[in-house]
Design a protein around this motif. Structure first.
Motif, mmCIF file in Angstrom:
data_model
loop_
_atom_site.group_PDB
_atom_site.id
_atom_site.type_symbol
_atom_site.label_atom_id
_atom_site.label_comp_id
_atom_site.label_asym_id
_atom_site.label_seq_id
_atom_site.Cartn_x
_atom_site.Cartn_y
_atom_site.Cartn_z
ATOM 1 N N GLU A 32 0.647 -0.917 -0.163
ATOM 2 C CA GLU A 32 0.271 -0.169 -0.702
ATOM 3 C C GLU A 32 0.945 1.232 0.085
ATOM 4 N N SER A 33 1.778 0.949 -0.131
ATOM 5 C CA SER A 33 2.982 2.213 0.506
ATOM 6 C C SER A 33 3.257 2.395 -1.454
ATOM 7 N N LEU A 34 3.693 3.995 -1.057
ATOM 8 C CA LEU A 34 3.722 4.566 -2.774
ATOM 9 C C LEU A 34 5.054 4.476 -3.109
ATOM 10 N N ARG A 35 6.067 4.033 -2.095
ATOM 11 C CA ARG A 35 7.133 3.761 -2.667
ATOM 12 C C ARG A 35 7.463 2.229 -3.119
ATOM 13 N N TRP A 36 6.801 1.002 -2.713
ATOM 14 C CA TRP A 36 5.990 0.157 -3.779
ATOM 15 C C TRP A 36 5.813 0.231 -5.030
ATOM 16 N N GLY A 37 5.341 1.380 -5.362
ATOM 17 C CA GLY A 37 5.206 1.457 -6.907
ATOM 18 C C GLY A 37 6.074 1.923 -7.739
ATOM 19 N N VAL A 38 7.339 2.193 -7.131
ATOM 20 C CA VAL A 38 8.401 2.897 -7.826
ATOM 21 C C VAL A 38 9.240 0.991 -8.815
ATOM 22 N N MET A 39 9.158 1.127 -10.078
ATOM 23 C CA MET A 39 9.893 0.463 -11.424
ATOM 24 C C MET A 39 11.043 0.266 -11.233
ATOM 25 N N GLN A 40 12.138 -1.119 -11.111
ATOM 26 C CA GLN A 40 13.318 -1.160 -10.833
ATOM 27 C C GLN A 40 13.340 -0.584 -12.388
ATOM 28 N N TYR A 41 12.575 -1.415 -13.054
ATOM 29 C CA TYR A 41 13.141 -0.891 -15.025
ATOM 30 C C TYR A 41 12.398 -0.268 -15.524
ATOM 31 N N GLY A 42 12.247 0.806 -15.781
ATOM 32 C CA GLY A 42 11.714 1.478 -16.634
ATOM 33 C C GLY A 42 11.063 3.296 -15.906
ATOM 34 N N ASP A 43 10.299 3.879 -16.435
ATOM 35 C CA ASP A 43 9.893 4.904 -15.381
ATOM 36 C C ASP A 43 8.762 5.569 -14.123
ATOM 37 N N THR A 44 8.825 5.806 -13.380
ATOM 38 C CA THR A 44 8.301 5.750 -12.389
ATOM 39 C C THR A 44 8.265 7.798 -11.995
ATOM 40 N N TYR A 45 7.110 8.152 -12.358
ATOM 41 C CA TYR A 45 6.878 9.387 -11.416
ATOM 42 C C TYR A 45 5.255 9.734 -11.143
ATOM 43 N N PHE A 46 5.549 10.220 -9.696
ATOM 44 C CA PHE A 46 5.193 10.975 -8.686
ATOM 45 C C PHE A 46 4.589 12.517 -8.969
ATOM 46 N N ASN A 47 2.995 12.354 -9.039
ATOM 47 C CA ASN A 47 2.562 14.493 -9.301
ATOM 48 C C ASN A 47 2.728 14.386 -7.403
ATOM 49 N N ARG A 48 2.032 16.232 -8.036
ATOM 50 C CA ARG A 48 2.278 16.264 -6.709
ATOM 51 C C ARG A 48 1.214 16.038 -5.572
ATOM 52 N N ALA A 49 0.449 15.637 -5.098
ATOM 53 C CA ALA A 49 -0.634 14.993 -4.331
ATOM 54 C C ALA A 49 -0.538 13.692 -4.448
ATOM 55 N N GLN A 50 1.061 12.966 -4.983
ATOM 56 C CA GLN A 50 1.628 11.792 -3.844
ATOM 57 C C GLN A 50 2.823 11.778 -3.891
ATOM 58 N N LEU A 51 3.641 12.922 -3.892
ATOM 59 C CA LEU A 51 4.585 13.104 -3.526
ATOM 60 C C LEU A 51 4.397 13.536 -2.260
ATOM 61 N N GLU A 52 3.532 14.408 -2.147
ATOM 62 C CA GLU A 52 3.394 14.346 -0.379
ATOM 63 C C GLU A 52 3.112 13.337 0.495
ATOM 64 N N ARG A 53 2.312 12.303 -0.287
ATOM 65 C CA ARG A 53 2.719 11.246 0.613
ATOM 66 C C ARG A 53 3.200 10.642 0.215
ATOM 67 N N LEU A 54 4.457 10.577 -0.401
ATOM 68 C CA LEU A 54 5.951 9.934 -0.666
ATOM 69 C C LEU A 54 6.768 10.992 0.794
ATOM 70 N N VAL A 55 6.101 11.929 0.614
ATOM 71 C CA VAL A 55 7.553 12.532 2.014
ATOM 72 C C VAL A 55 7.177 12.228 2.686
ATOM 73 N N GLU A 56 5.831 11.882 3.409
ATOM 74 C CA GLU A 56 5.225 11.388 4.756
ATOM 75 C C GLU A 56 5.961 10.222 4.815
#
Length: 95
Positions: free
Chosen positions: A36-60
């Motif tokens: 359920e973590s946003l970190r879990w969605g970071v792809m080992q290969y390829g591109d991952t983008y976080f938008n502003r709303a997601q970034l606020e949660r990622l920072v937390e």
């Protein structure tokens, strides 16, 4: 293996960057994160983008990590905050 991490403005212009080296401590933190973590969605290969709303949660999420976390976490936090201030994105490029 490694990851390039960029703060980008709203027009995807690059504002700053860091690199998660061959030992990939940031990638390891992402791979070991709960699903359920946003970190879990970071792809080992390829591109991952976080938008502003997601970034606020990622920072937390990153701020909640133990104080003995890898230095790369502070660098990612700096870039995430820079992207938030510029209404932009965090772009993670897996190798």
């Amino acid at each position: 293996m490694g990851m390039a991490i960029y703060a980008e403005g709203h027009a995807h212009n690059r504002l700053g960057s860091t690199f998660d080296g061959v030992d990939a401590p940031f990638l390891r933190l992402c791979r070991s994160a709960p699903r359920e973590s946003l970190r879990w969605g970071v792809m080992q290969y390829g591109d991952t983008y976080f938008n502003r709303a997601q970034l606020e949660r990622l920072v937390e999420e990153l701020e909640a990590l133990p104080p003995d976390r890898p230095v790369i976490v502070e660098e990612v936090l700096r870039l995430a905050r820079l992207a938030i201030r510029n209404a932009g994105y965090l772009h993670v490029i897996g190798d």
